[in-house]
Design an enzyme around this catalytic site. Sequence first.
Site, PDB file in Angstrom:
ATOM      1  N   ASP A   1     -16.216  52.922  82.589  1.00  0.00           N
ATOM      2  CA  ASP A   1     -16.659  51.767  81.802  1.00  0.00           C
ATOM      3  C   ASP A   1     -17.003  52.210  80.382  1.00  0.00           C
ATOM      4  O   ASP A   1     -17.365  53.365  80.158  1.00  0.00           O
ATOM      5  CB  ASP A   1     -17.957  51.166  82.367  1.00  0.00           C
ATOM      6  CG  ASP A   1     -17.851  50.821  83.824  1.00  0.00           C
ATOM      7  OD1 ASP A   1     -16.747  50.499  84.269  1.00  0.00           O
ATOM      8  OD2 ASP A   1     -18.904  50.873  84.498  1.00  0.00           O
TER       9      ASP A   1
HETATM   10  N1  URA Z   1     -18.767  53.489  88.555  1.00  0.00           N
HETATM   11  C1  URA Z   1     -19.179  52.638  87.594  1.00  0.00           C
HETATM   12  O1  URA Z   1     -19.954  51.738  87.868  1.00  0.00           O
HETATM   13  N2  URA Z   1     -18.731  52.808  86.356  1.00  0.00           N
HETATM   14  C2  URA Z   1     -17.897  53.816  85.991  1.00  0.00           C
HETATM   15  O2  URA Z   1     -17.533  53.924  84.821  1.00  0.00           O
HETATM   16  C3  URA Z   1     -17.480  54.691  86.990  1.00  0.00           C
HETATM   17  C4  URA Z   1     -17.929  54.518  88.267  1.00  0.00           C
END
Ligand code: URA
Length: 241
Positions: A109
């Site tokens: 993310d």
């Molecule tokens: N889990 C998440 O919530 N975000 C990420 O970027 C990777 C794993």
Amino acid sequence: MSSENQPQEKLQKVLASIGLASRRVVEDYIIDERITVNGEIAHIGQRVNRHEDQLLFDGVPLRVSPELTYYLIHKPLGIISTAKDPQGRRTIVDLVPPEPRVYPVGRLDKETEGLILLTNDGDLTYRLTHPSHGIEKEYLVKVGKKLSRGSLRQLREGITLDDGLTSPARVSQIQDGVVKIVIHEGKNRQVRRMFQAVGHPVERLIRTRIGNLVDHTLQSGQWRELTTLDLLHFEVDQVVD
Ligand code: URA
């Protein structure tokens, strides 16, 4: 360059040049029938085309083509991890050399930091992102307050999210409100949603390991190119079928 024009090189020279081992040790590997070229047991002195031929060591692909590039990068906060952004924002790909063009393996993310692979090796990307491979990913998660034993147990045993139950995870609270979690799935925003589900919204999320790839020396925004040996051990440990 067309494949007919690409040079044929001695197998043991190619294997030594990628850092598999010294020439002498590489010759032992060949004699011991641990190397195959396009599915056939290799022999000393055989000539190969490193751009075209498929070389395996103990059944694991050796990435010998100079066109294949692999970076391990520590993604900074606020950078998106797609190859291209329709809104023209800077992406993770803009942090590494522009040529050859590489692509992220999976996603983090925008607000997640930590390790992500970038490569132009479509075969490796496919192997790593295919759900059946279930490669381990380790995250450090900071939440606002200490988790109870019950919450930790729920995270370990599985949480029902709107797209299904999460698989068992390894979870340890390394200090109050800071948790290490190891998962081997890749549901969208999985870690954030798991912690939200137990009443602990994530304040900071850092990926600290992908399979056996760890690098505590990489600062935010820094990257390093992976060596053949990094990749070989990575594949041997994680993604051999
Ligand atoms: N889990 C998440 O919530 N975000 C990420 O970027 C990777 C794993």
